[in-house]
Design a protein around this motif. Structure first.
Motif, PDB file in Angstrom:
ATOM      1  N   LEU A 145      -5.913   4.489   7.801  1.00  0.00           N
ATOM      2  CA  LEU A 145      -4.632   5.196   8.623  1.00  0.00           C
ATOM      3  C   LEU A 145      -4.002   3.915   9.178  1.00  0.00           C
ATOM      4  O   LEU A 145      -2.821   3.638   9.448  1.00  0.00           O
ATOM      5  N   ASP A 146      -5.035   3.009   9.849  1.00  0.00           N
ATOM      6  CA  ASP A 146      -4.458   1.772  10.371  1.00  0.00           C
ATOM      7  C   ASP A 146      -3.764   0.982   9.429  1.00  0.00           C
ATOM      8  O   ASP A 146      -2.568   0.658   9.774  1.00  0.00           O
ATOM      9  N   ASP A 147      -3.997   0.499   8.345  1.00  0.00           N
ATOM     10  CA  ASP A 147      -3.148  -0.296   7.303  1.00  0.00           C
ATOM     11  C   ASP A 147      -2.013   0.491   7.072  1.00  0.00           C
ATOM     12  O   ASP A 147      -0.771   0.004   6.892  1.00  0.00           O
ATOM     13  N   PHE A 148      -1.977   1.986   6.855  1.00  0.00           N
ATOM     14  CA  PHE A 148      -0.679   2.721   6.661  1.00  0.00           C
ATOM     15  C   PHE A 148       0.191   2.507   7.599  1.00  0.00           C
ATOM     16  O   PHE A 148       1.508   2.278   7.557  1.00  0.00           O
ATOM     17  N   VAL A 162       0.734  -0.938  -0.002  1.00  0.00           N
ATOM     18  CA  VAL A 162      -0.110  -0.111   0.030  1.00  0.00           C
ATOM     19  C   VAL A 162       0.939   1.362  -0.047  1.00  0.00           C
ATOM     20  O   VAL A 162       0.356   2.244  -0.219  1.00  0.00           O
ATOM     21  N   LEU A 163       2.229   1.166   0.381  1.00  0.00           N
ATOM     22  CA  LEU A 163       3.054   2.332   0.297  1.00  0.00           C
ATOM     23  C   LEU A 163       3.454   2.754  -0.916  1.00  0.00           C
ATOM     24  O   LEU A 163       3.963   3.922  -0.957  1.00  0.00           O
ATOM     25  N   THR A 164       3.687   1.590  -1.571  1.00  0.00           N
ATOM     26  CA  THR A 164       4.736   2.173  -2.841  1.00  0.00           C
ATOM     27  C   THR A 164       3.757   2.798  -3.977  1.00  0.00           C
ATOM     28  O   THR A 164       2.630   2.863  -4.017  1.00  0.00           O
ATOM     29  N   GLY A 165       4.342   3.155  -5.164  1.00  0.00           N
ATOM     30  CA  GLY A 165       3.835   3.715  -6.092  1.00  0.00           C
ATOM     31  C   GLY A 165       4.161   5.159  -6.417  1.00  0.00           C
ATOM     32  O   GLY A 165       5.097   5.684  -5.186  1.00  0.00           O
ATOM     33  N   HIS A 166       4.408   5.743  -7.455  1.00  0.00           N
ATOM     34  CA  HIS A 166       4.745   7.091  -7.753  1.00  0.00           C
ATOM     35  C   HIS A 166       4.505   8.158  -7.043  1.00  0.00           C
ATOM     36  O   HIS A 166       3.132   8.484  -6.731  1.00  0.00           O
ATOM     37  N   PHE A 167       5.406   8.966  -6.256  1.00  0.00           N
ATOM     38  CA  PHE A 167       5.156   9.764  -5.294  1.00  0.00           C
ATOM     39  C   PHE A 167       6.354  10.896  -5.777  1.00  0.00           C
ATOM     40  O   PHE A 167       7.403  10.739  -5.419  1.00  0.00           O
ATOM     41  N   PRO A 168       5.680  12.125  -6.548  1.00  0.00           N
ATOM     42  CA  PRO A 168       6.868  12.991  -7.086  1.00  0.00           C
ATOM     43  C   PRO A 168       7.861  13.624  -6.077  1.00  0.00           C
ATOM     44  O   PRO A 168       7.335  13.901  -4.806  1.00  0.00           O
ATOM     45  N   LYS A 169       8.999  13.837  -6.334  1.00  0.00           N
ATOM     46  CA  LYS A 169      10.099  14.323  -5.345  1.00  0.00           C
ATOM     47  C   LYS A 169       9.501  15.811  -4.690  1.00  0.00           C
ATOM     48  O   LYS A 169       9.809  15.688  -3.266  1.00  0.00           O
ATOM     49  N   GLN A 170       9.151  16.531  -5.433  1.00  0.00           N
ATOM     50  CA  GLN A 170       8.772  17.901  -4.772  1.00  0.00           C
ATOM     51  C   GLN A 170       7.666  17.775  -4.012  1.00  0.00           C
ATOM     52  O   GLN A 170       7.640  18.533  -3.003  1.00  0.00           O
ATOM     53  N   ASP A 171       6.647  16.575  -3.998  1.00  0.00           N
ATOM     54  CA  ASP A 171       5.586  16.423  -2.995  1.00  0.00           C
ATOM     55  C   ASP A 171       6.339  15.811  -1.635  1.00  0.00           C
ATOM     56  O   ASP A 171       5.749  16.109  -0.589  1.00  0.00           O
ATOM     57  N   TYR A 212      -1.277  11.848   9.009  1.00  0.00           N
ATOM     58  CA  TYR A 212      -1.727  11.237   7.767  1.00  0.00           C
ATOM     59  C   TYR A 212      -2.505  12.137   6.839  1.00  0.00           C
ATOM     60  O   TYR A 212      -2.457  12.069   5.511  1.00  0.00           O
ATOM     61  N   GLN A 213      -3.459  12.737   7.699  1.00  0.00           N
ATOM     62  CA  GLN A 213      -3.957  13.708   6.721  1.00  0.00           C
ATOM     63  C   GLN A 213      -3.311  14.880   6.098  1.00  0.00           C
ATOM     64  O   GLN A 213      -3.397  14.908   4.929  1.00  0.00           O
ATOM     65  N   LEU A 214      -2.152  15.211   6.519  1.00  0.00           N
ATOM     66  CA  LEU A 214      -1.051  16.310   6.068  1.00  0.00           C
ATOM     67  C   LEU A 214      -0.480  15.493   4.936  1.00  0.00           C
ATOM     68  O   LEU A 214      -0.399  15.790   3.844  1.00  0.00           O
ATOM     69  N   PHE A 215       0.042  14.173   5.102  1.00  0.00           N
ATOM     70  CA  PHE A 215       0.450  13.333   4.184  1.00  0.00           C
ATOM     71  C   PHE A 215      -0.149  13.234   3.121  1.00  0.00           C
ATOM     72  O   PHE A 215       0.435  13.398   1.934  1.00  0.00           O
ATOM     73  N   LYS A 216      -1.449  12.884   3.079  1.00  0.00           N
ATOM     74  CA  LYS A 216      -2.127  12.820   1.911  1.00  0.00           C
ATOM     75  C   LYS A 216      -2.449  13.997   1.141  1.00  0.00           C
ATOM     76  O   LYS A 216      -2.588  13.785  -0.011  1.00  0.00           O
ATOM     77  N   SER A 217      -2.500  14.995   1.825  1.00  0.00           N
ATOM     78  CA  SER A 217      -2.460  16.345   1.030  1.00  0.00           C
ATOM     79  C   SER A 217      -1.287  16.545   0.006  1.00  0.00           C
ATOM     80  O   SER A 217      -1.519  17.419  -0.915  1.00  0.00           O
ATOM     81  N   TYR A 218      -0.109  15.860   0.265  1.00  0.00           N
ATOM     82  CA  TYR A 218       1.053  15.905  -0.517  1.00  0.00           C
ATOM     83  C   TYR A 218       0.880  14.754  -1.393  1.00  0.00           C
ATOM     84  O   TYR A 218       1.646  14.647  -2.600  1.00  0.00           O
ATOM     85  N   ALA A 219       0.310  13.539  -1.016  1.00  0.00           N
ATOM     86  CA  ALA A 219       0.450  12.247  -1.531  1.00  0.00           C
ATOM     87  C   ALA A 219      -0.256  11.883  -2.876  1.00  0.00           C
ATOM     88  O   ALA A 219      -1.188  12.714  -2.827  1.00  0.00           O
ATOM     89  N   PRO A 220       0.095  11.315  -3.496  1.00  0.00           N
ATOM     90  CA  PRO A 220      -0.583  10.923  -4.882  1.00  0.00           C
ATOM     91  C   PRO A 220      -2.042  10.301  -4.450  1.00  0.00           C
ATOM     92  O   PRO A 220      -2.085   9.687  -3.252  1.00  0.00           O
ATOM     93  N   HIS A 252      -3.507   7.683  -4.909  1.00  0.00           N
ATOM     94  CA  HIS A 252      -3.542   5.961  -4.618  1.00  0.00           C
ATOM     95  C   HIS A 252      -3.535   5.821  -3.182  1.00  0.00           C
ATOM     96  O   HIS A 252      -3.960   5.091  -2.428  1.00  0.00           O
ATOM     97  N   PHE A 253      -3.295   6.921  -2.178  1.00  0.00           N
ATOM     98  CA  PHE A 253      -3.532   6.817  -0.895  1.00  0.00           C
ATOM     99  C   PHE A 253      -4.661   6.961  -0.328  1.00  0.00           C
ATOM    100  O   PHE A 253      -5.217   6.805   0.771  1.00  0.00           O
ATOM    101  N   ASP A 254      -5.422   7.713  -1.283  1.00  0.00           N
ATOM    102  CA  ASP A 254      -6.811   8.009  -0.698  1.00  0.00           C
ATOM    103  C   ASP A 254      -7.639   6.878  -0.220  1.00  0.00           C
ATOM    104  O   ASP A 254      -8.351   6.984   0.695  1.00  0.00           O
ATOM    105  N   THR A 255      -7.427   5.512  -0.625  1.00  0.00           N
ATOM    106  CA  THR A 255      -8.153   4.616  -0.171  1.00  0.00           C
ATOM    107  C   THR A 255      -7.658   3.771   0.703  1.00  0.00           C
ATOM    108  O   THR A 255      -8.038   2.433   1.120  1.00  0.00           O
TER     109      THR A 255
END
Lengths: 500, 500
Positions: free
Chosen positions: A332-335, A199-208, A316-324, A326-329
């Protein structure tokens, strides 16, 4: 008399200022060589570092320095000067014991060995590196004998990185720690509850990734007016001067963990250096007191804060605001469970919290045996792999993922590795002590990191090298080195995550 | 005998290596202070620069240096060593003539004055800066007398930046140049043909400007394995070592001209330093031979290449591929004429090609008069404005856009300004010489910059300080300083653009 001492102290501070100027120039050069320098500029720059280091070494072992030590030792009323004299005397004595010719030859050997190691690692060719490592071990044995020791020759090397800690300490603590960790590891391996790291992997742009880690660094209280964040291959933090403490990181666009946890880790080192008391400015005391205490700060922030449930509850909320997207689904507990997955791995710096100390113990046992002459350099690859199977149940496919992975030995740094495990145990002890003053879960969950930083500054950072590592441990935790807190922390954490 | 000389040369090279190590550390520190350093780190870093500069100064004026000069002068068969000894002797003699106390006091005054100037400029408050400038002028007069001169005291200062060029040279050349430029300026002002610079402005994102300039730098042959491009406030190029020559630039997202022409300019400086012969490595000769020759290289690339019609004939397409869409409707001819608009302006570094030398002449006349005691520091604001009206027909609204605009005097650099105009005249002479070997228009239009770079390397770059500036001018152009080529170039260019 008092006036004479005051004048002497003023002159002594001038000498310290010169030393500091060299130290600062060396630190800046090192930062530049690891972050910015164009490829072809490196060779000549290496000579500059060599030259400046030699100059610093000359001052540290000068007759002038000896004079100040003799004149000021036990004679000054200034506490900072007194501790500085102690520190300078230790450096003086240690360096003076090594004949100048041997020192120079060793410095050249180190530089050459690191280059050879780099190539040997790429080619997974231990034989290429072996003759250099043999010479490095010989020099270290020789130096250890010059420096002297009580029980074990390895103690003389350990002293450089963690004064006060001996082979006896480690031989007492490590087996206990190992037993607890391997037993915990067994339970985890048998558990049917498994985090899913996919669930953690997948493209996450450097600047984000960068934007998120900048936010976290600011929250931690890292002062960007006294620092900056750059990219590098092997991340580090460096204090160039007290108001210029830089952190570096590395981005993997397919796996954010390297940059996020790495930056928090280096930020922990940097907070230590940024919050040393201004009273120590211009003296060699304005630095972390030991490798172990330094590592306790970085590991505290990385693991006890950054990988905690409380941290992700708010972040996690802040993280998701920057993350691609695919983290939307991902809930928190799985993350949270995924970023805390335990899995035996070949590479130390990629190890999880639980297996990390086992990597350190393997290195400790091998280097202790090497320095004591119980094993030969030629035996290392074979013994390394054996221990990996024994401690972690896996065997590296080649020496690149095995004995050749770390730069430390190539730089002649024997006695350094234990400080990683010591730092980890210290961090757990500090957490326990801190929990008496702060409700940690709620402080972290509220993102109120200032309270943590202030606690660490009050108890640890401000003193720089004014206090020895074990002095800090004893004063802050009211006991000596004790692995039980780390074991309790890990047991508690993984019982929850793996439903043990 | 020969063996003794060889041994001496070896030892001499060791001393040069030490000097170079300090020089490299200072250069790196300067680059860092102007591009990367966090704000609070500056104060302590300034002390490090001071310390390292003092150490370098000590070596340059040491008894050891004097010994090598005496033993090797006219006695070595090695051409590089012979020229190096000459260079070291000049530095030695120049520095030795200044009493150590005065040197130290002056260095401190410089640092202080630059800080005061910065504030005075912001506040447009000349009176605040005046007492510092008075002291700086006094020191420079004193030093000029220590150094000695034949005709004019100002020559002693000029020598530091452009050896061989004297007040007499400038007083001979500048009036001629001024006459031609102002006559051309008058014709331009009377022309009904006017470029429209408004076609150039509008939002142009930084990263796109950067991408275009990186392409151009690569085409010029700037070696990124021996350099890098960073951002700064006052752009510069710096040779940290021969294989680490960095350029810097500044982006205005509303006006691309600053970054594009500025980067080409600094790239021209950098090509000079990158292409000095490897035979000079480790000696003080591995640097540009004078400020004027250095500026000839940057101005050649910026103006004679970068602002030429041939350049934009091929590069406008590339430019548009990075530029925002509002350039789609701007035709090449309008674009070319707009980037070459002539318009009197207050700020030297924003001046066009034609009015730029007039800004220099104003500064030259004022500093010559100051050093000769013909005018007082207190008269400067008033005289500056008078000359601006006289030369350019405009009067600065405040001293910020007038006498306080440049850092040079605040750093005590009197005699520096003329090298900008000299470099410009040299560049035109080089272009004339180059045109005998290369069909420049077609070479530029084909983007075949390697031919230009190779020509400059063969004739200028490779020699570093092995040749004096006038030696290069004479050998490459078969004549001495001659302003006619610059006048011819400008007349030709603006006759076309302004339809004169």
């Amino acid at each position: 008399m008092e006036n004479n001492t005051t004048l002497l102290e003023k002159d002594f501070r001038e000498l310290l200022k010169e030393q500091n100027a060299y130290r600062e120039a060396i630190a800046l050069t090192q930062w530049d060589m690891r972050t910015k320098i164009p490829k072809k500029g490196i060779e000549q720059r290496a000579e500059v570092v060599g030259f400046l280091s030699e100059k610093l070494h000359q001052l540290e072992t000068s007759e002038k320095m000896k004079y100040f030590i003799d004149m000021l030792k036990d004679k000054t009323g200034d506490e900072v000067i007194a501790k500085t004299v102690e520190d300078c005397e230790e450096t003086y004595e240690r360096n003076k014991k090594i004949p100048h010719d041997e020192f120079k030859a060793y410095v050249m050997l180190q530089a050459k060995s690191e280059a050879v190691w780099q190539e040997a690692r790429e080619k997974a060719d231990f034989l290429m590196f072996q003759p250099y490592l043999e010479k490095l071990v010989d020099y270290n044995k020789k130096f250890a004998n010059y420096w002297g020791y009580e029980d074990n020759i390895y103690d003389a090397l350990l002293h450089e990185y963690e004064p006060g800690v001996t082979t006896k300490t480690l031989d007492d603590v490590f087996p206990k720690l190992r037993k607890s960790l391997t037993s915990l590891l067994e339970q985890i391996n048998q558990s049917s509850t498994k985090p899913d790291p996919s669930v953690l992997t997948g493209h996450f742009p450097k600047q984000d990734q960068r934007a998120f880690t900048l936010d976290v660094l600011k929250q931690m209280g890292y002062d960007f007016a006294s620092g900056r964040l750059d990219e590098t291959i092997h991340p580090f933090a460096i204090g160039i001067n007290q108001n210029d403490v830089r952190v570096t990181t590395r981005y993997d666009e397919e796996d954010f963990r390297m940059a996020v946890f790495g930056t928090i880790h280096e930020g922990g080192h940097a907070l230590y250096e940024q919050n040393i008391s201004g009273k120590l400015a211009g003296t060699p005391l304005a630095a972390g007191t030991s490798m172990g205490i330094h590592e306790s700060q970085s590991l505290f922030w990385e693991n006890f804060v950054g990988r905690s449930k409380a941290f992700w509850q708010t972040h996690y909320q802040l993280f998701k605001s920057y993350a691609p997207s695919h983290f939307d689904t991902v809930i928190l507990d799985d993350f949270y469970r995924a970023v805390n997955e335990v899995k035996a791995s070949f590479i130390r710096i990629e190890a999880d919290e639980l297996t990390y100390p086992l990597h350190i113990m393997i290195r400790y046992e091998l280097e202790k045996a090497l320095i004591n002459g119980d094993i030969m350099v030629a035996d290392l690859p074979h013994l390394w792999n054996e221990k990996m199977v024994d401690y972690l149940g896996i065997k590296p496919p080649t020496d690149r993922e095995g004995v050749l992975q770390d730069i430390h030995w190539a730089g002649g740094d024997f006695g350094y590795f234990p400080s990683y495990a010591l730092g980890y145990m210290y961090a757990a002890q500090f957490q326990h002590a801190m929990a008496k003053d702060l409700n940690l879960d709620s402080v972290i969950a509220n993102g109120d990191f200032a309270q943590i930083r202030q606690w660490l500054t009050k108890n640890i950072h401000q003193y720089g090298k004014m206090k020895k590592p074990l002095e800090i441990i004893n004063e802050v935790t009211n006991e000596s080195l004790n692995p039980d807190y780390l074991v309790a922390y890990l047991t508690n954490k993984y019982t929850d995550i793996y439903n043990l």
